[in-house]
Design a protein around this motif. Sequence first.
Motif, PDB file in Angstrom:
ATOM      1  N   PRO A   1       0.822  -1.206   0.000  1.00 28.27           N
ATOM      2  CA  PRO A   1       0.000   0.000   0.000  1.00 28.27           C
ATOM      3  C   PRO A   1       0.860   1.262   0.000  1.00 28.27           C
ATOM      4  CG  PRO A   1       0.087  -0.918   2.207  1.00 28.27           C
ATOM      5  CD  PRO A   1       0.815  -1.884   1.316  1.00 28.27           C
ATOM      6  N   VAL A   2       0.399   2.276  -0.717  1.00 26.86           N
ATOM      7  CA  VAL A   2       1.075   3.562  -0.771  1.00 26.86           C
ATOM      8  C   VAL A   2       0.151   4.596  -0.122  1.00 26.86           C
ATOM      9  CG1 VAL A   2       2.073   5.335  -2.267  1.00 26.86           C
ATOM     10  CG2 VAL A   2       2.264   2.911  -2.897  1.00 26.86           C
ATOM     11  N   ASN A   3       0.664   5.288   0.900  1.00 24.13           N
ATOM     12  CA  ASN A   3      -0.130   6.261   1.659  1.00 24.13           C
ATOM     13  C   ASN A   3      -1.418   5.655   2.217  1.00 24.13           C
ATOM     14  OD1 ASN A   3       1.740   8.381   1.099  1.00 24.13           O
ATOM     15  ND2 ASN A   3       0.757   8.713  -0.894  1.00 24.13           N
ATOM     16  N   PRO A   4      -1.293   4.547   2.941  1.00 17.49           N
ATOM     17  CA  PRO A   4      -2.494   3.891   3.461  1.00 17.49           C
ATOM     18  C   PRO A   4      -3.173   4.720   4.556  1.00 17.49           C
ATOM     19  CG  PRO A   4      -0.534   2.863   4.379  1.00 17.49           C
ATOM     20  CD  PRO A   4      -0.057   3.834   3.327  1.00 17.49           C
ATOM     21  N   GLU A   5      -4.491   4.608   4.619  1.00 15.11           N
ATOM     22  CA  GLU A   5      -5.267   5.264   5.662  1.00 15.11           C
ATOM     23  C   GLU A   5      -5.405   4.372   6.892  1.00 15.11           C
ATOM     24  OE1 GLU A   5      -9.028   6.319   4.015  1.00 15.11           O
ATOM     25  OE2 GLU A   5      -8.157   7.285   2.259  1.00 15.11           O
ATOM     26  N   THR A   6      -5.112   3.097   6.733  1.00 16.31           N
ATOM     27  CA  THR A   6      -5.204   2.141   7.827  1.00 16.31           C
ATOM     28  C   THR A   6      -3.842   1.466   8.003  1.00 16.31           C
ATOM     29  OG1 THR A   6      -5.927   0.381   6.325  1.00 16.31           O
ATOM     30  CG2 THR A   6      -7.647   1.723   7.343  1.00 16.31           C
ATOM     31  N   GLU A   7      -3.722   0.646   9.026  1.00 18.52           N
ATOM     32  CA  GLU A   7      -2.453  -0.033   9.291  1.00 18.52           C
ATOM     33  C   GLU A   7      -2.005  -0.820   8.064  1.00 18.52           C
ATOM     34  OE1 GLU A   7      -0.504  -3.313  12.366  1.00 18.52           O
ATOM     35  OE2 GLU A   7      -2.569  -2.616  12.629  1.00 18.52           O
ATOM     36  N   PRO A   8      -0.786  -0.595   7.578  1.00 17.12           N
ATOM     37  CA  PRO A   8      -0.334  -1.278   6.358  1.00 17.12           C
ATOM     38  C   PRO A   8      -0.301  -2.793   6.543  1.00 17.12           C
ATOM     39  CG  PRO A   8       1.114   0.560   6.897  1.00 17.12           C
ATOM     40  CD  PRO A   8       0.223   0.357   8.087  1.00 17.12           C
ATOM     41  N   ALA A   9      -0.804  -3.481   5.550  1.00 20.69           N
ATOM     42  CA  ALA A   9      -0.780  -4.941   5.540  1.00 20.69           C
ATOM     43  C   ALA A   9      -0.504  -5.388   4.117  1.00 20.69           C
ATOM     44  CB  ALA A   9      -2.100  -5.510   6.049  1.00 20.69           C
ATOM     45  N   PRO A  10       0.774  -5.403   3.695  1.00 23.11           N
ATOM     46  CA  PRO A  10       1.105  -5.891   2.350  1.00 23.11           C
ATOM     47  C   PRO A  10       0.452  -7.254   2.119  1.00 23.11           C
ATOM     48  CG  PRO A  10       3.036  -4.953   3.398  1.00 23.11           C
ATOM     49  CD  PRO A  10       1.981  -5.020   4.468  1.00 23.11           C
ATOM     50  N   SER A  11      -0.130  -7.429   0.963  1.00 22.42           N
ATOM     51  CA  SER A  11      -0.968  -8.606   0.733  1.00 22.42           C
ATOM     52  C   SER A  11      -0.850  -9.111  -0.689  1.00 22.42           C
ATOM     53  CB  SER A  11      -2.443  -8.265   1.003  1.00 22.42           C
ATOM     54  OG  SER A  11      -2.677  -7.957   2.358  1.00 22.42           O
TER      55      SER A  11
END
Length: 237
Positions: free
Chosen positions: A177-187
């Motif tokens: 994720p780039v500039n996530p609004e929530t806790e990053p969770a690469p998936s």
Amino acid sequence: MTRIVALAGDGEYESDRTMRPIAEGIAADIGASLDYRTPDVLEDYPEFPESSFGGLDTLERADLLLLYTRFRVLPEGEMRALESYFARGGNLVALRTSNHAFHPVVGRASADWAARFAAEVIGSPWSRHHGHSSTTTVTRLGEHPVLAHVPDRFSVTSWLYVTDPPADASVLLHGEPVNPETEPAPSAVAWARERGSQRIVYTSLGSQDDLEQPEVRLLLRNAARWCLGLPTPGTDR
């Protein structure tokens, strides 16, 4: 002749409109017939009205289902046709909101299967995403026919879904994720499954912008070919 059925009904991403050129391109590439269906009622959340694809007896003869729906509440006959299609090992290419394709209605005979569909068939049900203002960097993982000629890295404007593919899945694309609004969770962004003779490809890509990108169109074309046991152009598998 190879038969493809496409069910496109997601009001948020306008899949009834955006999937038509994708499905037509895949059918033309393969030389397949295409039965393209959209629901008579496009709205879904939060009222979850019943809609219909006009009867799904066509699935009895289908070799591949292209699925891009969200929270569909369908007549019991159409839900039975879908369940029967997958029970006989029908192949599937599913996009984005198809990990919450159907809304289970308490008291309906189809409620249990509708609730289990994403986990059992796709492999990972809907959980959350990283917010509408975020974007995603996508990285290719390894070698697979579905990835033929797909670049090693590309970006999409759609927000990343958090996914947890099953142990039997071959993860094809990974997202950051780039500039996530929530806790990053690469998936995982895309994976392939083989269950006996049945082949399944799911990708969380599928926004209006995503489906304009050549990388995504190529991925979907390759996925359809792989599901049908056809070689991808430029490869021997």
